[in-house]
Design a protein around this motif. Sequence first.
Motif, short mmCIF file in Angstrom:
data_model
loop_
_atom_site.label_atom_id
_atom_site.label_comp_id
_atom_site.label_asym_id
_atom_site.label_seq_id
_atom_site.Cartn_x
_atom_site.Cartn_y
_atom_site.Cartn_z
N UNK A 80 0.58 -1.23 -0.08
CA UNK A 80 -0.09 -0.13 0.12
C UNK A 80 0.80 1.28 0.02
N UNK A 81 2.27 1.26 0.00
CA UNK A 81 3.24 2.20 0.04
C UNK A 81 3.75 2.42 -1.28
N UNK A 82 3.80 3.41 -2.22
CA UNK A 82 4.58 3.61 -3.24
C UNK A 82 5.62 4.81 -3.23
N UNK A 83 6.75 4.45 -3.31
CA UNK A 83 7.89 5.23 -3.11
C UNK A 83 8.62 5.60 -4.51
N UNK A 127 12.84 -4.80 -2.02
CA UNK A 127 12.80 -5.91 -1.12
C UNK A 127 11.77 -6.25 -0.13
N UNK A 128 11.48 -4.82 0.70
CA UNK A 128 10.37 -5.13 1.42
C UNK A 128 9.22 -5.19 1.18
N UNK A 129 8.95 -5.26 -0.13
CA UNK A 129 7.50 -5.31 -0.75
C UNK A 129 6.89 -3.74 -1.17
N UNK A 130 7.45 -2.79 -1.17
CA UNK A 130 6.97 -1.59 -1.50
C UNK A 130 7.11 -1.32 -2.84
N UNK A 131 6.12 -0.66 -3.33
CA UNK A 131 6.11 -0.25 -4.83
C UNK A 131 6.97 1.06 -5.02
N UNK A 132 7.99 0.60 -5.73
CA UNK A 132 9.07 1.72 -6.05
C UNK A 132 9.09 2.22 -7.40
#
Length: 288
Positions: A29-32, A45-50
């Motif tokens: 649920x986090x985009x970065x 690697x933590x599953x964040x959308x980058x």
Amino acid sequence: MKNILITGATGQMGKVVVDTLLKKISPDRINAISRKAENLANLKEKGINTFLGSYEDVESLEKAMLGVETVLLISAGDQGDRMQEHRNVIDAAMKSGVHNIAYTSRSLQDRSTLMNTLMKDHFDTEDLIRQSGLNYIIFRNALYMEFLQYFVNKDQLDKGIFLPVGDGRVAFTFRADQAEAMANVLLNNKFDNKVYQFTSNETYSFFDIAHILTKLSGKNVRYTPVELSTFEESMKQRGLPDGAIKKMGGFLMDIKNSQEAVVGHDLEYNLGRAPLTLEKGLKLLFDL
């Protein structure tokens, strides 16, 4: 709730915001977005959308905002056209159907009397956000305690502190406390066009700072107010360019003129605890 986009996600502020969000919501649920691919790898690697991109690259901003409900615009640096970069983020949010935007502004007394003209960008960005029609939150952040590392040499404390700030006071805060509180507000999902004053509960002068450093270090640390011209001359002797000296001088004059003396309790309330005191912050920063 749709995703939250953190701009400048791999910077010092962005990293703490992301880490706080990860404790409370799933990483997907986090985009970065960041311009530094090597730093994004850890988030991925933590599953964040980058997303690799920048404030200048409108296409990358729009791509990062797909499926996003809330954007945290972390203020750009002053190396480029900061106002245009901020305008790009706001425009992309409007075009992409984002509902909410938050911005990391600065807690200052009076925009009309600022000596450091770069700080006016924050108020101008606030104006753009209000005009956008997006639901917004403005985080007016006090000066970071970390700033003190630029003006106080921990290896030469006994030589004293010489600055042209008189007895000006500052509501110093620890950057991590501000970032954690911002993440908490973002998760509350109440974008009601509010301004938060994220400051400490009290202000400190450089006389106070010298007193605390004396207590922590066991050395006699003295603060001596000097004239701006004296300070500028010392910076010239160190080889600093005129532009940097002028910027620094305006910044220090704003401290002297009480621009940084705003105090509120929004930070404590949204942290759910008292923010780090200056004494504890100096102990950490200067390893005392």
